[in-house]
Design an enzyme around this catalytic site. Structure first.
Site, PDB file in Angstrom:
ATOM      1  N   ASP A 141      -7.473   3.545  -6.030  1.00  0.00           N
ATOM      2  CA  ASP A 141      -7.381   3.221  -4.610  1.00  0.00           C
ATOM      3  C   ASP A 141      -6.234   4.110  -3.954  1.00  0.00           C
ATOM      4  OD1 ASP A 141      -4.782   1.963  -4.777  1.00  0.00           O
ATOM      5  OD2 ASP A 141      -5.475  -0.035  -4.637  1.00  0.00           O
TER       6      ASP A 141
ATOM      7  N   ARG B 109      -6.840  -9.472   1.978  1.00  0.00           N
ATOM      8  CA  ARG B 109      -5.665  -8.629   2.221  1.00  0.00           C
ATOM      9  C   ARG B 109      -6.079  -7.760   3.391  1.00  0.00           C
ATOM     10  NH1 ARG B 109      -2.851  -4.566  -2.045  1.00  0.00           N
ATOM     11  NH2 ARG B 109      -5.150  -3.413  -2.246  1.00  0.00           N
TER      12      ARG B 109
END
Length: 526
Positions: A445, A165
């Site tokens: 996150d 990613r």
């Protein structure tokens, strides 16, 4: 690295140790070429987000686009998806540090997403070491010796499929400039990985696979497709070699899922329910309006209201087009020393995964290796085939109103305090160089911190009523922040904690709702 006058490429950070292996002249030229071809369009699309926000603020609501109705109505499917992406029942995600990559590839999950985005603080060191680690994976050199314990880590015989990613379109990489402008973090992460590893992945029976974050429109997906087509041609790879899964984690993108798949149809592997960023996007895009005043973060659960509607719409859309529909993240982590709490956490994960598998998802995400067998058991039991593409949900109709339905629930002082604690503590960890942070028995996150600060901003802005009868105000926020900071200073003393609290509070109290916490935070680490 000195300025290359001919190429007009400038590296503004140290190039030390093994960084020279990834920052080769050829690789930098490849990234520079991507920048020159696509950065103007990237900036135009970011400006289009701002223009669309102004329309939302003026009363427009997200909706299915009339100008692309033919794409939604037509019968078409994506290009064939490679064999090693046919069964994705459990995927694990994490940052790109060396030990994490080895453990994630070895943990028994079908796929590991190595994350340069929300789970990685993009310090120059973190970004370069991540690229070295991934290059070593395909070169067969991925080993690690823990300097404290002396324990050796190495890749096992049957590692998970690797997906990468890159950062979102909005984030810059200030350590590389081309023609005097910083390059896109997305193009930097994507370009270096593809340049160094595309052929090695194919030689070993896999391919260059990516997750694409935070897209807000099919036009942003079109830009990625143009990047893919050009990059493949530049490296002599056939069209369709790159395969991408798009995270549907913004409210505008949820109304353009067909169109996003269509733009990327030669490179499409599926869509994913990025649930935490989706809540953040819901608040960011609609949160200035009283009718979208959100309850406590804990009340916004999958399976209900706008989250449940978009999950089902994603399954229906993907399966009609032959693409995979991935479920969302289970952020729970093991609770050490408390078996009852541990079992309660695992039960929550199990129930969430049973909902996903029962609804028709083809797989799911977990944040910790200990949750892989929990999720795997559910999908093995409820999905005996490699995927559920045959589960089409053809009788289902999901309306705009369902996609915008707000969750029921209260706003509480406890919810305010949790948002403050998690938001400040995560921001501290991020600017200290860590993007995946265990907090209060969850692996957090950047998306969680974004929910925390946008929700507090919304509640103050709209003078939200709390369950105890008080109204949320800037004065109440400052009072509760002061109390919470006393405990945070005791438990996590650091100058960076003060930096984080200042940044977080400034963004909560600002007259304007900033697009991303990570943009001003990046200025503290770049």
């Amino acid at each position: 690295m000195p300025l290359d006058i001919a190429a007009n490429i400038q590296i503004n950070g140290p190039v030390e140790g093994r960084a020279v292996e990834v920052l080769t002249p050829e690789a930098l030229a490849f990234v520079a070429d991507l920048h020159r071809r696509f950065d103007v369009r990237r900036r135009e699309l970011l400006a289009a987000r701002v223009a669309r926000q102004a329309r939302f603020d003026a009363g427009e609501l997200p909706d299915f686009l009339p100008e692309t109705a033919e794409v939604r109505a037509a019968d078409w499917t994506v290009a064939p998806i490679p064999a090693d992406l046919q069964d994705r029942r459990v995927e694990i995600t994490g940052p790109v540090d060396r030990k994490m990559i080895i453990n994630a590839l070895n943990c028994g999950a079908k796929v590991f997403m190595a994350d340069f985005e929300d789970a990685t603080s993009p310090t120059w060191t973190n970004v370069l070491e991540g690229q070295v680690n991934l290059k070593d994976r395909w070169a067969g050199d991925l080993t690690h010796v823990d300097p404290k314990s002396g324990k050796r880590y190495a890749l096992g015989a049957n590692p998970a499929v690797l997906k990468i990613r890159p950062r979102g379109w909005h984030l810059p990489e200030q350590h590389m400039e081309v023609d005097g402008q910083p390059v896109s973090g997305a193009l930097f992460d994507f370009g270096l990985y593809l340049f160094h590893n595309a052929r090695a992945t194919l030689a070993q029976g896999s391919g260059p696979y990516f997750y694409l974050p935070k897209l807000e429109s099919h036009l942003e997906a079109r830009l990625w497709n143009e990047v893919f087509v050009h990059a493949q041609a530049a490296l002599g790879l056939p069209v369709g070699t790159i395969k991408a899964t798009v995270l549907i984690e913004t409210i505008p993108a949820a109304f353009e899922m067909d169109e996003i798949i269509h733009e990327l149809r030669d490179h499409m592997a599926g869509l994913n329910c990025g649930r935490w960023d989706y809540i953040f996007s819901f608040i960011k895009r609609l949160g200035r309006r009283p009718e979208f005043l959100t309850p406590d973060r804990s009340a916004m659960v999958m399976g209900k209201a706008f989250l449940g509607a978009y999950s089902l719409k994603l399954i229906q859309t993907c399966h009609r087009r032959g693409a995979f529909a991935m479920g969302g993240m289970a952020a729970q982590i093991p609770v050490k020393g408390d078996e009852a709490a541990n079992q309660a956490a695992f039960a929550k994960v199990r129930a969430d995964k049973e909902r996903e598998a029962g609804a028709g998802h083809d797989g799911t995400w977990v944040a910790h290796p200990d949750l892989v067998p929990v999720a795997m058991e559910v999908f093995d039991r409820l999905m005996p085939t490699p995927n559920q593409l045959d589960k089409r949900l053809t009788d289902l109709t999901i309306t705009q109103a369902q996609m915008l339905e707000l969750h029921d629930g209260q706003r509480t002082e406890a919810g305010v305090r949790e948002n403050i604690r998690v938001g400040v503590r995560y921001t501290q960890a991020w600017i200290e160089g860590r993007g995946a942070v265990p907090l209060y028995n969850l692996m957090e996150d950047a998306a969680t911190a974004e929910i925390c600060r946008t929700q507090l901003w919304q509640w103050i802005r709209l003078s939200a009523d709390l369950a105890d009868g008080r109204q949320m105000s800037s004065q109440l926020f400052v009072s509760l922040l002061t109390e919470e900071m006393a405990d945070l200073r005791r438990d996590f003393p650091s100058p960076r904690l003060e930096d984080a609290a200042l940044l977080f509070s400034q963004m909560v109290l600002s007259d304007t709702l900033e697009e991303f916490l990570t943009l001003p935070a990046y200025e503290l680490i770049a």
